[in-house]
Design a protein around this motif. Structure first.
Motif, PDB file in Angstrom:
ATOM      1  N   VAL A 293       0.812  -1.222   0.000  1.00  0.00           N
ATOM      2  CA  VAL A 293       0.000   0.000   0.000  1.00  0.00           C
ATOM      3  C   VAL A 293       0.842   1.268   0.000  1.00  0.00           C
ATOM      4  O   VAL A 293       0.306   2.369  -0.116  1.00  0.00           O
ATOM      5  CB  VAL A 293      -0.948   0.030   1.222  1.00  0.00           C
ATOM      6  N   ASN A 294       2.176   1.119   0.139  1.00  0.00           N
ATOM      7  CA  ASN A 294       2.998   2.327   0.260  1.00  0.00           C
ATOM      8  C   ASN A 294       4.216   2.299  -0.656  1.00  0.00           C
ATOM      9  O   ASN A 294       5.208   2.966  -0.383  1.00  0.00           O
ATOM     10  CB  ASN A 294       3.440   2.506   1.717  1.00  0.00           C
ATOM     11  N   ARG A 295       4.143   1.513  -1.714  1.00  0.00           N
ATOM     12  CA  ARG A 295       5.288   1.421  -2.624  1.00  0.00           C
ATOM     13  C   ARG A 295       5.338   2.610  -3.585  1.00  0.00           C
ATOM     14  O   ARG A 295       4.329   3.207  -3.906  1.00  0.00           O
ATOM     15  CB  ARG A 295       5.236   0.112  -3.419  1.00  0.00           C
ATOM     16  N   ASN A 296       6.568   2.901  -4.004  1.00  0.00           N
ATOM     17  CA  ASN A 296       6.816   3.948  -4.996  1.00  0.00           C
ATOM     18  C   ASN A 296       6.186   5.290  -4.628  1.00  0.00           C
ATOM     19  O   ASN A 296       5.423   5.882  -5.403  1.00  0.00           O
ATOM     20  CB  ASN A 296       6.311   3.496  -6.368  1.00  0.00           C
ATOM     21  N   PRO A 297       6.499   5.804  -3.438  1.00  0.00           N
ATOM     22  CA  PRO A 297       5.935   7.098  -3.037  1.00  0.00           C
ATOM     23  C   PRO A 297       6.515   8.230  -3.884  1.00  0.00           C
ATOM     24  O   PRO A 297       7.642   8.140  -4.389  1.00  0.00           O
ATOM     25  CB  PRO A 297       6.360   7.222  -1.579  1.00  0.00           C
ATOM     26  N   SER A 298       5.778   9.292  -4.020  1.00  0.00           N
ATOM     27  CA  SER A 298       6.258  10.459  -4.762  1.00  0.00           C
ATOM     28  C   SER A 298       7.283  11.235  -3.922  1.00  0.00           C
ATOM     29  O   SER A 298       7.369  11.063  -2.695  1.00  0.00           O
ATOM     30  CB  SER A 298       5.088  11.380  -5.102  1.00  0.00           C
ATOM     31  N   LYS A 299       8.057  12.089  -4.593  1.00  0.00           N
ATOM     32  CA  LYS A 299       9.007  12.943  -3.879  1.00  0.00           C
ATOM     33  C   LYS A 299       8.271  13.838  -2.891  1.00  0.00           C
ATOM     34  O   LYS A 299       8.784  14.141  -1.805  1.00  0.00           O
ATOM     35  CB  LYS A 299       9.797  13.787  -4.877  1.00  0.00           C
ATOM     36  N   GLU A 300       7.084  14.258  -3.285  1.00  0.00           N
ATOM     37  CA  GLU A 300       6.282  15.128  -2.410  1.00  0.00           C
ATOM     38  C   GLU A 300       5.850  14.397  -1.147  1.00  0.00           C
ATOM     39  O   GLU A 300       5.840  14.978  -0.048  1.00  0.00           O
ATOM     40  CB  GLU A 300       5.051  15.633  -3.163  1.00  0.00           C
ATOM     41  N   ASN A 420      -2.602   8.285   6.499  1.00  0.00           N
ATOM     42  CA  ASN A 420      -1.760   8.766   5.402  1.00  0.00           C
ATOM     43  C   ASN A 420      -0.507   9.460   5.913  1.00  0.00           C
ATOM     44  O   ASN A 420       0.545   9.428   5.262  1.00  0.00           O
ATOM     45  CB  ASN A 420      -2.554   9.706   4.493  1.00  0.00           C
ATOM     46  N   LEU A 421      -0.604  10.062   7.079  1.00  0.00           N
ATOM     47  CA  LEU A 421       0.582  10.672   7.684  1.00  0.00           C
ATOM     48  C   LEU A 421       1.613   9.594   8.019  1.00  0.00           C
ATOM     49  O   LEU A 421       2.822   9.785   7.818  1.00  0.00           O
ATOM     50  CB  LEU A 421       0.201  11.446   8.950  1.00  0.00           C
ATOM     51  N   ILE A 422       1.129   8.479   8.502  1.00  0.00           N
ATOM     52  CA  ILE A 422       2.017   7.358   8.825  1.00  0.00           C
ATOM     53  C   ILE A 422       2.696   6.837   7.564  1.00  0.00           C
ATOM     54  O   ILE A 422       3.890   6.514   7.568  1.00  0.00           O
ATOM     55  CB  ILE A 422       1.230   6.254   9.548  1.00  0.00           C
ATOM     56  N   LYS A 423       1.950   6.772   6.462  1.00  0.00           N
ATOM     57  CA  LYS A 423       2.553   6.350   5.197  1.00  0.00           C
ATOM     58  C   LYS A 423       3.657   7.319   4.779  1.00  0.00           C
ATOM     59  O   LYS A 423       4.722   6.904   4.304  1.00  0.00           O
ATOM     60  CB  LYS A 423       1.487   6.288   4.101  1.00  0.00           C
ATOM     61  N   ALA A 424       3.400   8.601   4.941  1.00  0.00           N
ATOM     62  CA  ALA A 424       4.391   9.603   4.551  1.00  0.00           C
ATOM     63  C   ALA A 424       5.651   9.492   5.410  1.00  0.00           C
ATOM     64  O   ALA A 424       6.773   9.527   4.886  1.00  0.00           O
ATOM     65  CB  ALA A 424       3.789  11.002   4.663  1.00  0.00           C
ATOM     66  N   ILE A 425       5.463   9.343   6.724  1.00  0.00           N
ATOM     67  CA  ILE A 425       6.618   9.201   7.616  1.00  0.00           C
ATOM     68  C   ILE A 425       7.409   7.948   7.263  1.00  0.00           C
ATOM     69  O   ILE A 425       8.649   7.968   7.205  1.00  0.00           O
ATOM     70  CB  ILE A 425       6.166   9.159   9.088  1.00  0.00           C
ATOM     71  N   SER A 426       6.700   6.859   6.996  1.00  0.00           N
ATOM     72  CA  SER A 426       7.358   5.615   6.604  1.00  0.00           C
ATOM     73  C   SER A 426       8.180   5.800   5.329  1.00  0.00           C
ATOM     74  O   SER A 426       9.304   5.296   5.223  1.00  0.00           O
ATOM     75  CB  SER A 426       6.309   4.517   6.404  1.00  0.00           C
ATOM     76  N   SER A 427       7.642   6.531   4.371  1.00  0.00           N
ATOM     77  CA  SER A 427       8.348   6.763   3.105  1.00  0.00           C
ATOM     78  C   SER A 427       9.638   7.539   3.331  1.00  0.00           C
ATOM     79  O   SER A 427      10.666   7.261   2.699  1.00  0.00           O
ATOM     80  CB  SER A 427       7.449   7.529   2.134  1.00  0.00           C
ATOM     81  N   TYR A 428       9.592   8.496   4.235  1.00  0.00           N
ATOM     82  CA  TYR A 428      10.810   9.253   4.547  1.00  0.00           C
ATOM     83  C   TYR A 428      11.834   8.371   5.252  1.00  0.00           C
ATOM     84  O   TYR A 428      13.016   8.363   4.883  1.00  0.00           O
ATOM     85  CB  TYR A 428      10.476  10.466   5.415  1.00  0.00           C
ATOM     86  N   ILE A 429      11.400   7.619   6.242  1.00  0.00           N
ATOM     87  CA  ILE A 429      12.329   6.757   6.986  1.00  0.00           C
ATOM     88  C   ILE A 429      13.012   5.764   6.049  1.00  0.00           C
ATOM     89  O   ILE A 429      14.196   5.446   6.217  1.00  0.00           O
ATOM     90  CB  ILE A 429      11.581   6.027   8.119  1.00  0.00           C
TER      91      ILE A 429
END
Length: 593
Positions: A293-300, A420-429
């Motif tokens: 559910v969180n693959r290939n996140p955007s740079k944003e 969605n915030l958790i997904k974003a934090i995960s993408s950064y980590i």
């Protein structure tokens, strides 16, 4: 007359095409039968072994033959059925099935090796062990019979076997008692040469080329080195062998694979097949380790995750953020013995670094979370940490008007929950990684800056010190190659204080199923950045790497005299000399950026 000319020309063309096919044919079926033949030989060897008493002198030769034949079949057999393939040749440890709560006794080739070399097993037990292993191999045999070898399967299976040389053979992981890792290396390379001759070597784009000649020469030179090595197993220079022989073989294999045209790149595997070796900065496919559910996140999305990572308004009282415990200038940990909660009081466990944290399959020290999203979620809901409901959106965040536009750009709207915030934090980590340390640059051959002490430390890590048997190379964590489907947890018997006078009473993974074999079991972490992330162990009791090495050198908790019936760490002393311990620490320091 013209009709006859057309027919004659067509026959000539078909004849020419047929000759070209005969001269340059990739025989995938022959390779499939090659794997099948050796698996059947392994089963036959074990059938003979089953008839003997455990102490029969012929057992060692029969067993060695069974292992050798299995190793030849392993690339395809294990590729088709990773779980059974790993059990057939995995550690001699009990297996816990979380689907039914059963603890299965250890089986497989390593368990048979243990019974042959250590003894202390009855004839009935020995027969049962061999029969169980034959059962596993029969499953693998049926898989090979029924599933056609395709180019994709062949190339992935070969990539996995090249990884096994580095992670398993050169560390004696598969042969902890017989110590036949160098023999396994030669066997694997000879087998690679054989399947290469069956397959893409016969392609007209490759046969007789300079790359073909170079690849065969590289394999022959590597085989000659391990076959003619006359020293002890622990004295073998694994660093130089990987740098000067295994890495060139990997580079040439990639070039041959690309030149053949049969390979179609795939993102479904842990490897980045565009990387030339297993030690590049991009050798691993991050998407494989990331929840679907969180693959290939955007740079944003990643940029939003970074902003949120440092924002204390995510917590209920607005006092702590992710960065409060995972401090960037401390390699994303905090330097404390154990983490501090939202009131400044000590939590039970040490804060691990976030560097390379995404490349594993379990999270938290006790491994209770299956992915990074779940781990972050538990931080949100823990009343001693963020203390917010994951379904509750922080009003304090919305007061920062800069977030509104970012949310709409990334998610199309302002989220109604923290998911969605958790997904974003995960993408950064997941971007916090280190595969370009001093060690990586040197093992790739980009520079020659490692000292003799550091190189010897790596060879100890891979050999005598047994570090790489748990902290697998090249990730240096417990995520098991070559499938990377599970992250190992171990019972090592860490003391409750640096005095080493009593076993720590933290139950670890036991909390999940209350199964006795899990008491004191913790996840094997990465040791990258270890020089900068003290204190060490799940409870932070050791302030120096020297103390950590001393603990392992003494045989863990059992070696210290604690009663630990299910310790998975060998409790015999390693007998490392003072200089060897210094060299080992020197190597570990090269894993920092």
């Amino acid at each position: 007359m013209r009709t006859y000319l057309y027919i004659f020309s067509a026959l000539i063309l078909l004849s020419c095409n047929k000759n070209i096919k005969n001269d340059y044919s990739v025989d995938w079926k022959a390779t499939q039968l090659y794997y099948l033949e050796h698996l059947e030989k392994s089963i036959s060897n074990l059938e003979q072994l089953k008839l003997n008493d455990p102490d029969n002198q012929v057992n060692i030769q029969l067993f060695n033959d069974a292992r050798s034949n299995f190793k030849i079949a392993e690339p395809y057999a294990a590729y088709l059925n990773p779980e059974v393939g790993h059990r057939a040749n995995g550690p001699a440890l009990p297996i816990f099935r979380d689907d039914n709560g059963r603890v299965l006794p250890p089986i497989g080739l390593q368990k048979i090796e243990e019974s042959i070399y250590d003894g202390n097993v009855s004839s009935a037990e020995f027969t049962q062990e061999v029969e169980n292993t034959i059962g596993l191999l029969n499953v693998l045999r049926e898989n090979i019979k029924k599933r056609e070898l395709t180019p994709t399967r062949f190339f992935v299976a070969t990539q996995q076997q090249l990884m096994r040389i580095i992670s398993f053979s050169l560390t004696n992981f598969d042969t902890p008692l017989s110590q036949q890792g160098l023999d396994d290396t030669a066997l694997t390379l000879n087998s690679l040469k054989k399947v290469y001759s069956y397959t893409i070597r016969n392609d007209k784009k490759i046969k007789g080329s300079e790359l073909d000649r170079k690849f065969i020469q590289e394999i022959d030179e590597a085989i000659e080195i391990v076959e003619n090595y006359g020293g002890t197993n622990y004295d073998f220079d694994r660093f130089t062998f990987i740098r000067d022989h295994i890495n060139p073989i990997c580079r040439s294999w990639k070039a041959l694979r690309d030149q053949s045209g049969y390979w179609k790149d795939s993102k479904d595997f842990p490897f980045n097949f565009e990387a030339e070796t297993f030690f590049e900065s991009d050798s691993f496919n991050l998407a494989y380790f990331t929840p679907t559910v969180n693959r290939n996140p955007s740079k944003e999305q990643i940029a939003l995750g970074e902003k949120l990572f440092f924002d204390p308004n995510l917590s209920k009282d607005g006092k702590i953020s992710c960065a409060s415990c995972h401090v960037p200038n401390k390699d994303y940990q905090d330097g404390f013995k154990t983490a501090l909660d939202n009131t400044g009081k000590s939590l039970p466990r040490n804060t691990p670094t976030l560097i390379n944290v995404a490349y594993q399959q379990n999270f938290f020290w006790d491994g209770r979370s299956e992915d990074l999203l779940s781990q972050i979620n538990q931080v949100f809901t823990n009343d001693r940490e963020f203390n917010t409901d994951v379904h509750q959106f922080s009003d304090a965040i919305l007061k920062d008007s800069s977030y509104t536009k970012i949310f709409k750009d990334v998610f199309g709207r302002v989220p109604s929950s923290n998911k969605n915030l958790i997904k974003a934090i995960s993408s950064y980590i997941a971007t916090l990684k280190n595969f370009d340390s001093k060690f990586d640059r040197n093992i790739r051959g980009n520079e020659e800056s490692m000292t003799a002490s550091e190189i010897n430390g790596f060879n100890l890590y891979m050999g005598k010190a047994l570090c790489a048997s748990c902290h697998f190379m090249p990730l240096t964590n417990g995520t098991v190659p070559p499938f990377f489907m599970e992250t190992e947890k171990e019972v090592i018997g860490v003391s409750e204080t640096s005095k080493n006078d009593a076993w720590d009473n933290d139950p670890g993974f036991y909390i999940m199923y209350e199964e006795p074999i899990h008491w004191g079991m913790f996840k094997t972490p990465s040791i990258r950045e270890i020089a900068n992330t003290s204190p060490y162990m799940h409870n932070g009791i050791y302030s120096s790497l020297e103390e950590v090495i001393d603990f392992y050198n003494k045989g863990g908790g059992a070696g210290l005299g604690f009663d630990i019936p299910h310790q998975t760490l060998p409790f015999d002393q390693l007998n490392l000399t003072e200089k060897e311990q210094i060299d080992l620490v020197a190597y570990m320091k090269t894993l920092s950026r």
